[in-house]
Design an enzyme around this catalytic site. Structure first.
Site, PDB file in Angstrom:
ATOM      1  N   ASN B  14       0.803  -1.223   0.000  1.00 13.87           N
ATOM      2  CA  ASN B  14       0.000   0.000   0.000  1.00 13.87           C
ATOM      3  C   ASN B  14       0.836   1.274   0.000  1.00 13.87           C
ATOM      4  O   ASN B  14       0.333   2.359  -0.223  1.00 13.87           O
ATOM      5  CB  ASN B  14      -0.958  -0.001   1.196  1.00 13.87           C
ATOM      6  N   ARG B  15       2.142   1.163   0.275  1.00 15.62           N
ATOM      7  CA  ARG B  15       3.005   2.357   0.192  1.00 15.62           C
ATOM      8  C   ARG B  15       4.456   1.927   0.020  1.00 15.62           C
ATOM      9  O   ARG B  15       4.769   0.724   0.031  1.00 15.62           O
ATOM     10  CB  ARG B  15       2.850   3.255   1.424  1.00 15.62           C
ATOM     11  N   GLY B  16       5.330   2.898  -0.175  1.00 14.88           N
ATOM     12  CA  GLY B  16       6.775   2.645  -0.254  1.00 14.88           C
ATOM     13  C   GLY B  16       7.176   1.716  -1.391  1.00 14.88           C
ATOM     14  O   GLY B  16       6.610   1.741  -2.484  1.00 14.88           O
ATOM     15  N   ILE B  17       8.154   0.880  -1.103  1.00 20.53           N
ATOM     16  CA  ILE B  17       8.701  -0.046  -2.102  1.00 20.53           C
ATOM     17  C   ILE B  17       7.621  -1.012  -2.597  1.00 20.53           C
ATOM     18  O   ILE B  17       7.540  -1.320  -3.784  1.00 20.53           O
ATOM     19  CB  ILE B  17       9.889  -0.836  -1.495  1.00 20.53           C
ATOM     20  N   ARG B  37      -3.202  -2.479   5.703  1.00 25.06           N
ATOM     21  CA  ARG B  37      -3.809  -2.561   7.027  1.00 25.06           C
ATOM     22  C   ARG B  37      -4.857  -1.482   7.240  1.00 25.06           C
ATOM     23  O   ARG B  37      -5.868  -1.725   7.869  1.00 25.06           O
ATOM     24  CB  ARG B  37      -2.742  -2.501   8.117  1.00 25.06           C
ATOM     25  N   ASP B  50      -2.880  -8.258   8.240  1.00 18.50           N
ATOM     26  CA  ASP B  50      -1.715  -8.017   9.090  1.00 18.50           C
ATOM     27  C   ASP B  50      -0.874  -9.282   8.978  1.00 18.50           C
ATOM     28  O   ASP B  50      -1.344 -10.361   9.354  1.00 18.50           O
ATOM     29  CB  ASP B  50      -2.169  -7.778  10.534  1.00 18.50           C
ATOM     30  N   TYR B 142      16.559  -5.898  13.306  1.00 15.80           N
ATOM     31  CA  TYR B 142      16.213  -5.778  11.879  1.00 15.80           C
ATOM     32  C   TYR B 142      17.189  -6.589  11.015  1.00 15.80           C
ATOM     33  O   TYR B 142      16.766  -7.368  10.143  1.00 15.80           O
ATOM     34  CB  TYR B 142      16.254  -4.300  11.509  1.00 15.80           C
ATOM     35  N   LYS B 146      16.413  -9.788   8.608  1.00 18.25           N
ATOM     36  CA  LYS B 146      16.651  -9.700   7.167  1.00 18.25           C
ATOM     37  C   LYS B 146      17.674 -10.737   6.708  1.00 18.25           C
ATOM     38  O   LYS B 146      17.601 -11.237   5.579  1.00 18.25           O
ATOM     39  CB  LYS B 146      17.104  -8.283   6.798  1.00 18.25           C
TER      40      LYS B 146
HETATM   41  N1  LIG Z   1      13.503   2.099   2.754  1.00 17.23           N
HETATM   42  C1  LIG Z   1      14.675   1.503   2.749  1.00 17.23           C
HETATM   43  O1  LIG Z   1      15.726   2.174   2.732  1.00 17.23           O
HETATM   44  C2  LIG Z   1      14.776   0.009   2.752  1.00 17.23           C
HETATM   45  C3  LIG Z   1      16.049  -0.551   2.602  1.00 17.23           C
HETATM   46  C4  LIG Z   1      16.186  -1.934   2.591  1.00 17.23           C
HETATM   47  C5  LIG Z   1      15.073  -2.737   2.733  1.00 17.23           C
HETATM   48  N2  LIG Z   1      13.833  -2.182   2.899  1.00 17.23           N
HETATM   49  C6  LIG Z   1      12.722  -3.109   3.061  1.00 17.23           C
HETATM   50  O2  LIG Z   1      11.767  -2.892   2.074  1.00 17.23           O
HETATM   51  C7  LIG Z   1      10.479  -3.244   2.548  1.00 17.23           C
HETATM   52  C8  LIG Z   1       9.528  -2.094   2.297  1.00 17.23           C
HETATM   53  O3  LIG Z   1      10.016  -0.974   3.012  1.00 17.23           O
HETATM   54  P1  LIG Z   1       9.577   0.530   2.728  1.00 17.23           P
HETATM   55  O4  LIG Z   1      10.802   1.344   2.736  1.00 17.23           O
HETATM   56  O5  LIG Z   1       8.652   0.593   1.590  1.00 17.23           O
HETATM   57  O6  LIG Z   1       8.823   0.808   4.105  1.00 17.23           O
HETATM   58  P2  LIG Z   1       7.518   1.596   4.469  1.00 17.23           P
HETATM   59  O7  LIG Z   1       7.310   2.742   3.525  1.00 17.23           O
HETATM   60  O8  LIG Z   1       7.640   1.858   5.917  1.00 17.23           O
HETATM   61  O9  LIG Z   1       6.362   0.496   4.189  1.00 17.23           O
HETATM   62  C9  LIG Z   1       6.301  -0.664   4.937  1.00 17.23           C
HETATM   63  C10 LIG Z   1       5.155  -1.482   4.419  1.00 17.23           C
HETATM   64  O10 LIG Z   1       5.068  -2.674   5.188  1.00 17.23           O
HETATM   65  C11 LIG Z   1       3.746  -2.814   5.686  1.00 17.23           C
HETATM   66  N3  LIG Z   1       3.711  -3.512   6.952  1.00 17.23           N
HETATM   67  C12 LIG Z   1       4.489  -3.356   8.052  1.00 17.23           C
HETATM   68  N4  LIG Z   1       4.121  -4.194   9.031  1.00 17.23           N
HETATM   69  C13 LIG Z   1       3.063  -4.903   8.536  1.00 17.23           C
HETATM   70  C14 LIG Z   1       2.224  -5.912   9.066  1.00 17.23           C
HETATM   71  N5  LIG Z   1       2.391  -6.387  10.309  1.00 17.23           N
HETATM   72  N6  LIG Z   1       1.248  -6.414   8.283  1.00 17.23           N
HETATM   73  C15 LIG Z   1       1.058  -5.950   7.040  1.00 17.23           C
HETATM   74  N7  LIG Z   1       1.807  -4.981   6.483  1.00 17.23           N
HETATM   75  C16 LIG Z   1       2.800  -4.480   7.229  1.00 17.23           C
HETATM   76  C17 LIG Z   1       3.261  -1.377   5.815  1.00 17.23           C
HETATM   77  O11 LIG Z   1       1.853  -1.371   5.881  1.00 17.23           O
HETATM   78  P3  LIG Z   1       1.060  -0.190   6.668  1.00 17.23           P
HETATM   79  O12 LIG Z   1       0.936   0.957   5.694  1.00 17.23           O
HETATM   80  O13 LIG Z   1      -0.231  -0.803   7.012  1.00 17.23           O
HETATM   81  O14 LIG Z   1       1.887   0.187   7.851  1.00 17.23           O
HETATM   82  C18 LIG Z   1       3.813  -0.775   4.549  1.00 17.23           C
HETATM   83  O15 LIG Z   1       3.019  -1.112   3.445  1.00 17.23           O
HETATM   84  C19 LIG Z   1      10.648  -3.596   4.014  1.00 17.23           C
HETATM   85  O16 LIG Z   1      10.725  -4.992   4.168  1.00 17.23           O
HETATM   86  C20 LIG Z   1      11.971  -2.934   4.367  1.00 17.23           C
HETATM   87  O17 LIG Z   1      12.609  -3.603   5.422  1.00 17.23           O
HETATM   88  C21 LIG Z   1      13.660  -0.823   2.911  1.00 17.23           C
END
Ligand SMILES: NC(=O)c1ccc[n+]([C@@H]2O[C@H](COP(=O)([O-])OP(=O)(O)OC[C@H]3O[C@@H](n4cnc5c(N)ncnc54)[C@H](OP(=O)(O)O)[C@@H]3O)[C@@H](O)[C@H]2O)c1
Lengths: 80, 236
Positions: B14-17, B37, B50, B142, B146
């Protein structure tokens, strides 16, 4: 369902899922020794039968099942 | 190269990556569902879930199956951070992060593998992080979660490979999303110095690599860890 009826279904599914000949599927047939079924195929076969009979089998129930007949008995018990 | 349209599920789409990935996959012609969520994104099939709840996961898969057919491509992307130095880190925080990032991947992959086995086809993609292999001060929970994804994914690559199912990890570096928005400017400047490309990634740059793994072009790639980090983790 009686063990004999279950055995018929089991044989048909084994032919399909495990790709074995129907005549090779007898009550005393061992999955591993006779049919050389690997562990993943056995899991697939179990999944298939769970769907077929609408039941869920636990690991505990399955540990002692080594032959086609043993499997048929287990399913027969669970479906009656 | 054309790509066979697949039924795809992206967790945390729903957001981000996750959202960027879902959009890229939809653009490539796939039938894409995302978990959310609170708010489902527009234009994609949203299923409330979730990932820390096995019941939610099961129900969400049921909904996707009804609308799009059995999931053929799973992108396990949902994740959280809860940074703290070891001595200040509670066991609760450690367990919560592992549950959301690693155990959740187990939940969704297990649920997805049933129909993938039957179809003799499947693509499992786990979004890990560069930190999985380099470690990160303040990120013990974390990084552990990972890193766990690497062993998990590679085990699945071995278990399920004979059935046409591939399993791969994508390890992003520093990506501009909500997750990294709170880092101070000083910390960010310091981090940028360690990235050969000298900049952070956009979510779309991660999405493109996930889309490759979902495409026909990646059919012989399994058990891989693909860094998408601007060179940050080289050698790890
Ligand atoms: N950003 C970085 O620099 C980076 C680097 C390396 C790896 N990553 C990995 O890439 C992935 C996406 O990260 P992002 O940067 O896009 O983060 P983000 O913008 O914080 O988004 C996190 C996503 O995960 C969902 N989420 C978290 N806990 C959940 C749960 N219990 N049940 C269902 N959904 C859940 C969130 O949903 P809600 O909207 O409902 O909270 C949201 O859609 C993650 O696994 C992160 O560890 C990110």
């Amino acid at each position: 369902m009686s063990p004999a009826e279950v055995l018929d279904v089991l044989r048909a599914r084994a032919v399909e899922v495990l790709e074995v000949a129907a005549e090779d599927v007898q009550p005393e047939t061992s999955f591993v020794e006779d049919l050389q079924v690997d562990s993943l195929s056995l899991v697939e076969f179990t999944m298939d039968l769970e769907d077929e009979f609408g039941i869920e089998l636990s690991e505990d129930e399955l540990t002692d099942v080594h032959t086609i007949g043993g499997f048929a008995d287990l399913i027969s018990r669970r479906t009656s | 190269m054309t790509t066979t349209p697949r039924s795809v599920l992206v967790t945390g789409g729903n957001r981000g990556i996750g959202l960027a990935t879902a959009r890229a996959l939809a653009e490539a012609g796939h039938r894409v569902a995302v978990t959310y969520r609170s708010q489902a994104p527009e234009g994609l099939l949203g299923v409330r879930c979730d990932v820390t709840s096995g019941e939610d996961v099961d129900r969400a898969f049921g909904e996707v199956e009804a609308e799009h057919g059995p999931v053929e491509v799973l992108v396990s992307n949902a994740g959280i951070t809860d940074d703290q130095l070891l001595l200040r880190m509670t066991e609760e925080s450690f367990s919560r992060v592992v549950d959301a990032n690693l155990t959740a991947a187990f939940r969704v992959a297990k649920r997805a593998s049933r129909s993938m086995l039957r179809a003799r086809f499947g693509r499992l993609v786990f979004v890990s992080s560069v930190v999985a292999l380099t470690g990160g001060a303040g990120q013990a929970n974390y990084a552990a979660s990972k890193a766990g994804l690497v062993g998990f994914s590679r085990s699945l690559a071995r278990e399920l490979g004979s059935r046409g199912i591939t399993s791969n990890v994508v390890a992003p570096g520093f990506v501009d999303t909500d997750m990294t928005a709170d880092l101070g400017d000083a910390r960010k400047a310091e981090l940028l110095k360690t990235i050969p490309l000298g900049r952070t990634a956009t979510a779309d740059e991660i999405a493109g690599v996930v889309a490759f793994l979902a495409s026909d072009a990646s059919s012989y790639v399994t058990g891989a860890v693909l860094p998408v980090d601007g060179g940050l983790g080289m050698g790890h």
